[in-house]
Design an enzyme around this catalytic site. Structure first.
Site, short mmCIF file in Angstrom:
data_model
loop_
_atom_site.label_atom_id
_atom_site.label_comp_id
_atom_site.label_asym_id
_atom_site.label_seq_id
_atom_site.Cartn_x
_atom_site.Cartn_y
_atom_site.Cartn_z
N LYS A 270 0.85 -1.19 0.00
CA LYS A 270 0.00 0.00 0.00
C LYS A 270 0.89 1.24 0.00
O LYS A 270 1.92 1.28 0.70
CB LYS A 270 -0.91 -0.02 1.23
CG LYS A 270 -2.03 1.03 1.22
CD LYS A 270 -2.97 0.86 2.42
CE LYS A 270 -4.10 1.88 2.43
NZ LYS A 270 -5.02 1.69 3.58
N SER B 228 -9.97 1.67 2.39
CA SER B 228 -9.05 2.45 1.58
C SER B 228 -7.94 1.66 0.91
O SER B 228 -7.32 2.16 -0.02
CB SER B 228 -8.40 3.50 2.48
OG SER B 228 -7.55 2.89 3.44
N SER C 290 -10.27 -0.76 6.58
CA SER C 290 -9.63 -0.51 5.28
C SER C 290 -8.91 -1.70 4.67
O SER C 290 -8.49 -1.63 3.53
CB SER C 290 -8.65 0.66 5.39
OG SER C 290 -9.35 1.88 5.34
#
Ligand SMILES: [Zn+2]
Lengths: 485, 477
Positions: A77, A152, A176
């Site tokens: 990420k 996210s 997330s």
């Protein structure tokens, strides 16, 4: 037994049966084929990845063991710091910034032989549930390009679902990791707070953030968990002592385990009927496999969403202050003085959702409001922990839906932030409590898109959580998207 | 301000003192804590506040803070860090990690040399900011052409000592800072250097009519970088406030900036412009919970504080604890010499006087002074084997070159006069100066000095002049 792509690849590379470079090229070819549509990555690390894979092969050739993730491609990420590689948090304000250091988890996966293939897209600073809040454009769900991947950590979930990498790291502040895992039909894990180091994870809400794995299978997720878990002296909130071992009891079944279906989460606002039915079916399956299943009330969880939307923005408002244009990242041109420079830099650099949360959080911490907002939210947090602790007196793990429905179309929920926020209603309580939770795929909805079910466990209860997850995985109804793998 | 009005008003002062701790490394990272290095060389992701970095607390900084709290008679307790949020370019995270409502040290006191106690509200740990240099006419950030920031100081550990408003004059304030500095140095936690900025003082100043029960509105004065400017700033500020009140005006609560060159304070931030720091518990750190054993070990290991040492010196010398020689001996760390001299049989009062004068004057050599030799000189003086002047000469030479005091005295021809010899010298001086003697004998005291001078000359300085005076007066009848 389910095949575990990461475990199998690592085993083959370690035995010298497959070259890490070949494995990488195979995955990069998939990236080439569909990434233009999916947009899972902010940065693809082609050449660097080839060098890393080459080193793994060289180690094997020298008779050394490159580690448990030998040659396994992994997606990171883009809020995890990577030395000399842009780390953007999908924000204009950090565009071009290259950290001078690696996050602890990045160091650990590399030391275990994993090959980083790219930095994945996210909602700006991890604020969102659809990956539509990225300054660099949304990620699309590989199973249906008209739908969001969740967020996210949508880029990481999409990268695994699209076959760009068998493993990915995400971060989970209110769901997330778990929510995009559910929407993309993969496994996603939020570890116990303090089990995985946050050093090098760009902070959103420090008391809630945790790094965790994405994988296609529970076995692979356990493999990655066991690599990244463990004490880190660079993170003061990192727990001392040995971390729980996720892979310890996989395949041992659920005979005799006590599983509680959380009344408030199954009955939460906005859940689709098929989500509720799916979760109940999962509970029934566990019962059929020998678990003792019952409903249990965890009353304070109903206040989770409200408490979360005070605590997370409050911490974010402070954590994001440093993006002021003075030292790194974006700086507005032409300001007459320091105050103007701050205002212009931050106005240009941050997107709407980030600004909304900074304002919410600033307000919640303001003199005269602190006690009514931040203070009250912290008291709710204490109650949630108390209620979970009470439930764990009678249950080994708890069960709930992960997300309210299947992946929704792009743009459907962007108009009303409150509707978007409801996505996390089932996942937030675990962050507030600091407990582990994970999502495993459980069949599909009427639209053919995947559904997930969430397993919650007490602090440091990862071993039993993974044990139950493995059992559910083995019994899960057929999901969609197997063709993409 | 007239003298009459000055006595009508009372100045009330509370000081906030920041001291840098002498740790090897910074508060939350491993960077060196060094003053004066090349700018931005002692920095890392943590003290630069780079995204993703996290603080790890320096245990030694906690220990130093505990020493300070113990020395200031505070309760040393479990405590929390908070974030103090505001924007400033020399603060890398745009928040400062500090302590707020649960400081490590609470509720203590400091005794001034005269014995008055000043309350200490708290002494908490926080991180320092970087150092800004604003280039341009104003010298401040607004109106600067550009600013340079050195982050070497960012993250250096500080303890902020918040005193209660118990001080009543600029002299009080200076005495407080002086004493606090001595305590800080004694604990080993700080070098106490105000000029290098390792000790920084802000003053909350208000005035009220003498006898008024309530405190007046206060102003916080910043930017004093010496004890002298602290005193000047307080006096200026008190006079400014009194003038406003006497004109029927009111004081507005604000932060004011002391200008050393102009000798005046000016508004920095009004109350309306005051920051809302939005304090909240620092989620990246866990509470500091020092064990009872650790707290006790710190207390047990503390060396004697200046006040204790002054009391001991005062007792040895038979003087008051705030007598100048006593204060000087302790301030200059000469009390070990005193103790050694007294142990060797020297007179305490005389030893303190010699230390506070001759030894203090030759301080650079004091560390080489052999305590037994020092005791010997004091002993010779107290037995009248040396006059005061001779003892001073011997001591000076001892400091410069070392050696045996008796041998030095002998080399100078300093020999104790035989009993009765002085009487003979006086006879001779009277015979040689009959006019002066008659005037002295008639009661004209000012002639005594002339006669003593003659006696001194006649004995080559070997006479005990005190005894000579007594003998002269006895002769006069
Ligand atoms: Zn540093």
């Amino acid at each position: 037994m389910t095949a575990n792509p990461a475990l199998d690849l690592a085993a083959a590379v370690r035995r010298g049966e497959r070259s890490a470079v070949d494995v990488l090229e195979e995955h990069l070819a998939r990236v080439d084929a569909t990434e233009a549509d999916v947009h899972a990555f902010n940065t693809v690390l082609g050449e660097r990845a080839r060098v890393a894979a080459g080193e793994v092969d060289a180690a094997v050739a020298r008779g050394e063991d490159p580690g448990p993730l030998a040659g396994v491609p992994i997606a990171l990420k883009d809020n995890l710091c990577t030395r000399g590689i842009p780390t953007t948090c999908s924000s204009r304000i950090l565009e071009g910034w290259q950290p001078p250091y690696d996050a602890t988890v990045v160091t650990r996966v590399a030391a275990a032989g994993a090959v980083a293939v790219g930095k994945t897209n996210l909602d700006e600073f991890a604020m969102g549930s659809s990956t539509e809040n990225s300054a660099f454009g949304p990620t699309r769900n590989p199973l249906d390009l008209s739908r969001v991947p969740g967020g996210s950590s949508g880029g990481s979930a999409a990268a695994v679902a699209a076959g760009y990498a068998p493993l990915a790291l995400g971060s989970d502040t209110g769901g997330s990791i778990r929510q995009p895992a559910a929407l993309c039909g993969v496994v996603g894990v939020k570890p116990t707070y303090g089990v995985v180091s946050r050093y090098g994870l760009v902070a959103f809400a420090s008391s809630l953030d945790q790094v965790g794995p994405f994988a296609r299978t529970v076995g692979d997720a356990a493999l990655l968990f066991d690599v990244i878990a463990g004490h880190d002296p660079a993170d003061s909130t990192s727990l001392p002592g040995a971390a729980p071992v996720a892979s310890a009891r996989l395949g041992e079944g659920v005979e005799g385990l006590r599983v509680g279906l959380v009344t408030e989460l199954v009955g939460a606002e906005g859940l689709s009927a098929e989500v509720v039915a799916g979760t109940r079916a999962a509970a029934d399956a566990l019962a059929a496999a020998g678990a003792k299943v019952d409903e249990v009330s965890v009353p304070a969880t109903v206040y989770g969403l409200s408490a979360y939307y005070l605590i997370a923005p409050a911490e974010a408002s402070s954590n994001l202050s440093r993006y002021d244009g003075v030292r790194y990242g974006h700086r507005a041109e032409g300001a007459a003085d320091i105050t103007e420079m701050y205002v212009a830099t931050r106005s240009e650099g941050f997107g709407a959702e980030v600004k909304r949360r900074i304002m919410l959080g600033t307000y919640a911490l303001s003199a005269g409001y602190y006690d009514a907002y931040y203070g009250q939210a912290q008291r709710v947090r204490t109650l949630i922990i108390r209620d979970f602790d009470a439930a764990y007196q009678s249950f080994d793990v708890l069960l709930s839906p992960t997300a309210p429905g299947t992946a929704f179309p792009l743009g459907e929920k962007t108009a009303d932030p409150l509707v978007m926020y409801l996505n996390d209603v089932c996942t937030i309580p675990s962050n507030l409590a600091g407990h582990p939770a994970m999502s495993v795929p459980w069949g599909a909805g009427a639209d053919g898109l995947p559904l997930g079910v969430q397993i919650l466990a007490p602090a440091l209860g990862e071993t039993v959580m993974f044990q139950v997850a493995a059992a559910l995985e083995a019994m899960a109804p057929a999901g969609p998207g197997s063709s993409a793998r | 301000m007239t003298a009459a009005t000055a006595t009508e008003w009372e100045t009330v002062i509370g000081l906030e003192v920041h001291t840098e701790l002498c740790t090897a490394t910074k508060l939350f990272c491993g960077c060196a804590n060094n003053f004066g290095d090349q700018p931005n060389t002692n920095v890392c992701p943590v003290c630069l506040g780079l995204p993703g970095s996290l603080p790890v607390l320096n245990r030694m900084a906690v220990e130093y803070a505990m020493r300070i709290g113990t020395a200031l008679h505070c309760t040393v307790q479990s405590s929390l860090f908070h974030r103090k949020n505001y924007f400033y370019p020399d603060m890398p995270k745009d928040y400062q990690i500090s302590q707020y409502d649960v400081p490590i040290n609470a509720d203590g006191w400091l005794a001034l040399p005269d014995g008055r106690r000043v309350g200490i509200e708290r002494a908490h740990i926080e991180e320092d900011t970087g150092k800004s240099t604003h280039v341009g006419e104003s010298g401040r950030i607004h109106g600067a052409d550009y600013s340079l920031v050195d982050y070497n100081r960012a993250g250096v550990p500080l303890v902020e000592i918040v005193g209660r408003p118990d001080l009543r004059s600029s002299e009080d304030a200076r005495a407080y800072v002086d004493e606090l500095r001595a305590i800080l140095v004694a604990t080993g936690a700080s070098d106490g250097k105000m000029e290098e900025g390792s000790l920084r003082v802000d003053a909350n100043v208000s005035v009220r009519r003498r006898g008024a029960p309530e405190l007046g509105t206060r102003c916080e004065i910043k930017n004093m970088n010496s004890l002298r400017s602290l005193g000047r700033a307080i006096e200026y500020e008190a006079a400014r406030q009194i003038a406003i009140l006497e004109d029927g005006g009111t004081i507005s609560q604000e932060t004011r900036h002391w200008d050393e060159t102009l000798g005046r304070t000016s508004t920095m931030r009004s109350k309306e412009e005051a920051y809302d720091y939005r304090y909240f518990p620092e989620p990246d750190l866990v509470p500091i919970a020092p064990s009872a054993e650790w707290v006790k070990a710190v207390a047990d290991a503390l060396p004697p504080m200046p006040a204790d040492r002054r009391a001991a010196v005062a007792e040895a010398a038979g003087m008051a604890p705030d007598a100048d020689p006593v204060v000087t001996v302790v301030r200059l760390d000469l009390d070990p010499l005193l103790n050694a001299a007294v142990a060797a049989g020297a007179d305490g009062e005389l030893a303190v006087k010699r230390l506070a004068n001759e030894v203090a004057a030759g301080l650079e050599q004091a560390s080489t002074l052999d305590p037994r030799a020092f005791a010997a000189v004091v002993g010779m003086e107290s037995r009248s084997e040396l006059t005061t002047a001779q003892a001073r000469t011997v001591l000076k030479e001892l400091l410069e070159h070392g050696g045996d005091p008796a041998a030095i005295a002998k080399a100078h021809g300093f020999e104790a006069m035989a009993a009765g010899a002085l009487s003979g010298v006086i006879d001779q001086v009277i015979a040689d100066n009959p006019g002066e003697w008659d005037r002295f004998a008639a009661g004209e005291d000012k002639v005594q000095g002339f006669l003593i001078g003659k006696i001194k000359a006649a004995t080559g300085g070997n006479a005990d002049l005190k005894e000579a005076s007594a003998l002269l007066r006895a002769r006069r009848g």
